[in-house]
Design a protein around this motif. Structure first.
Motif, PDB file in Angstrom:
ATOM      1  N   ARG A 128      19.244 -35.652 -21.332  1.00 36.30           N
ATOM      2  CA  ARG A 128      19.520 -34.441 -22.458  1.00 36.30           C
ATOM      3  C   ARG A 128      20.193 -33.399 -21.892  1.00 36.30           C
ATOM      4  NH1 ARG A 128      13.865 -34.325 -23.529  1.00 36.30           N
ATOM      5  NH2 ARG A 128      13.370 -32.787 -21.861  1.00 36.30           N
ATOM      6  N   ASN A 129      20.009 -32.852 -20.615  1.00 38.91           N
ATOM      7  CA  ASN A 129      20.892 -31.757 -19.980  1.00 38.91           C
ATOM      8  C   ASN A 129      22.246 -32.126 -20.245  1.00 38.91           C
ATOM      9  OD1 ASN A 129      18.671 -30.297 -19.332  1.00 38.91           O
ATOM     10  ND2 ASN A 129      18.575 -30.706 -17.421  1.00 38.91           N
TER      11      ASN A 129
ATOM     12  N   ALA B  73      23.628 -31.724 -23.506  1.00 40.84           N
ATOM     13  CA  ALA B  73      23.495 -30.355 -24.021  1.00 40.84           C
ATOM     14  C   ALA B  73      24.713 -29.628 -23.159  1.00 40.84           C
ATOM     15  CB  ALA B  73      22.180 -29.697 -23.204  1.00 40.84           C
TER      16      ALA B  73
ATOM     17  N   ALA C 250      27.515 -27.734 -25.255  1.00 45.54           N
ATOM     18  CA  ALA C 250      27.875 -26.168 -25.089  1.00 45.54           C
ATOM     19  C   ALA C 250      29.265 -26.038 -24.522  1.00 45.54           C
ATOM     20  CB  ALA C 250      26.811 -25.791 -24.003  1.00 45.54           C
TER      21      ALA C 250
ATOM     22  N   SER D 239      29.516 -20.768 -15.966  1.00 43.15           N
ATOM     23  CA  SER D 239      28.295 -20.166 -16.132  1.00 43.15           C
ATOM     24  C   SER D 239      27.929 -19.918 -17.446  1.00 43.15           C
ATOM     25  CB  SER D 239      28.076 -18.700 -15.405  1.00 43.15           C
ATOM     26  OG  SER D 239      29.007 -17.819 -15.844  1.00 43.15           O
TER      27      SER D 239
ATOM     28  N   ARG E  54      24.737 -21.637 -19.247  1.00 45.72           N
ATOM     29  CA  ARG E  54      23.709 -20.371 -20.226  1.00 45.72           C
ATOM     30  C   ARG E  54      23.566 -21.203 -21.578  1.00 45.72           C
ATOM     31  NH1 ARG E  54      25.944 -16.462 -17.853  1.00 45.72           N
ATOM     32  NH2 ARG E  54      27.411 -16.196 -19.415  1.00 45.72           N
ATOM     33  N   ARG E  55      24.634 -21.555 -22.198  1.00 48.39           N
ATOM     34  CA  ARG E  55      24.555 -22.021 -23.603  1.00 48.39           C
ATOM     35  C   ARG E  55      23.741 -23.128 -23.733  1.00 48.39           C
ATOM     36  NH1 ARG E  55      28.574 -21.230 -28.067  1.00 48.39           N
ATOM     37  NH2 ARG E  55      28.719 -19.294 -26.966  1.00 48.39           N
ATOM     38  N   ALA E  56      23.894 -23.954 -22.523  1.00 45.50           N
ATOM     39  CA  ALA E  56      23.218 -25.226 -22.550  1.00 45.50           C
ATOM     40  C   ALA E  56      21.783 -25.000 -22.142  1.00 45.50           C
ATOM     41  CB  ALA E  56      23.652 -26.459 -21.745  1.00 45.50           C
ATOM     42  N   GLY E  57      21.316 -24.043 -21.723  1.00 45.43           N
ATOM     43  CA  GLY E  57      20.018 -23.746 -21.357  1.00 45.43           C
ATOM     44  C   GLY E  57      19.617 -24.350 -19.969  1.00 45.43           C
ATOM     45  N   VAL E  58      20.580 -24.511 -19.092  1.00 47.84           N
ATOM     46  CA  VAL E  58      20.389 -24.996 -17.849  1.00 47.84           C
ATOM     47  C   VAL E  58      20.925 -24.107 -16.914  1.00 47.84           C
ATOM     48  CG1 VAL E  58      20.406 -27.386 -18.813  1.00 47.84           C
ATOM     49  CG2 VAL E  58      22.483 -26.682 -17.854  1.00 47.84           C
TER      50      VAL E  58
ATOM     51  N   GLN F 266      23.280 -23.325 -13.279  1.00 48.32           N
ATOM     52  CA  GLN F 266      24.650 -23.788 -12.826  1.00 48.32           C
ATOM     53  C   GLN F 266      24.374 -24.964 -11.807  1.00 48.32           C
ATOM     54  OE1 GLN F 266      26.626 -19.788 -12.345  1.00 48.32           O
ATOM     55  NE2 GLN F 266      28.146 -21.327 -12.298  1.00 48.32           N
TER      56      GLN F 266
ATOM     57  N   SER G   1      22.496 -27.597 -12.171  1.00 50.01           N
ATOM     58  CA  SER G   1      22.416 -28.732 -13.388  1.00 50.01           C
ATOM     59  C   SER G   1      23.754 -29.032 -13.765  1.00 50.01           C
ATOM     60  CB  SER G   1      21.217 -28.274 -14.343  1.00 50.01           C
ATOM     61  OG  SER G   1      21.326 -29.673 -15.241  1.00 50.01           O
TER      62      SER G   1
END
Length: 193
Positions: A22-23, A26, A30, A45, A49-53, A55, A57
């Motif tokens: 999922r990450n 995303a 992103a 970065s 941030r846009r992916a919600g994870v 750096q 990850s």
């Protein structure tokens, strides 16, 4: 202040591959958005941030910017292949998906332009797009696949500026070439689910 005698709060269970997949999806989505807005030199970065994870990850999945851009390209090509496999797919409908990517993915635009001989991955992805377009029912178009790839590169060269302007420019460029394209749309792939 915490009391050293208090037990540590339980750690969340490691959700492993499910969260990792999922990450990764995303991060690719992103990256497509951030690269389209800010170009390929956008800060990674911002992608994380846009992916919600975090750096960390991002770097667990992609060693560097090139690996991330390649993943976006690979996903774009998978969507085009999936569009061609849809029941009733035509050259027009597949070009709608290609054009969606041209207007939203800076990395994809670069792929479709002529690449150097030393870019093995770019050549492979470009050949996959070429194979898809060659296999589409022409629907009245009589362009050879080489001419069609050149037309896609020409349309991608006409695309610049804000998203709504890029879409208008791409559609106008196709009209100038006398080619109709289907609705501009992405196609869901297994990576999206």
């Amino acid at each position: 202040m915490t009391n050293p005698a208090d037990p540590a709060p339980p750690r969340p269970a490691n959700q492993g591959r499910r969260v990792a997949a999922r990450n990764r999806a995303a991060l690719i989505a992103a990256a497509r958005e951030v690269f389209a807005e800010q170009g390929l030199n956008a800060p990674l970065s911002a992608v994380a941030r846009r992916a919600g994870v975090g750096q960390g990850s991002l770097y667990r999945h992609f060693a560097d910017r090139t690996a991330l851009a390649s993943a976006v390209l690979g996903e774009n090509v998978r969507q085009i292949e999936r569009a061609a496999a849809e029941p009733g797919a035509t050259l027009t409908s597949v070009l709608g998906v290609v054009t969606w990517h041209v207007t939203r993915s800076t990395a994809f635009v670069d792929l479709l332009r002529l690449r150097g001989d030393d870019d093995k991955e770019g050549r492979e992805l470009s050949e996959r797009v070429r194979a898809v377009l060659a296999g589409c029912p022409a629907g009245g178009h009589e362009l050879a696949v080489d001419d069609l790839m050149l037309a896609v590169a020409m349309v991608s060269g006409a695309v610049a500026g804000p998203l709504d302007r890029r879409e208008r420019q791409a559609l106008a460029a196709w009209r100038l070439l006398g080619i109709d394209v289907g609705p501009l749309r992405p196609v869901e792939t297994d990576a999206d689910v």
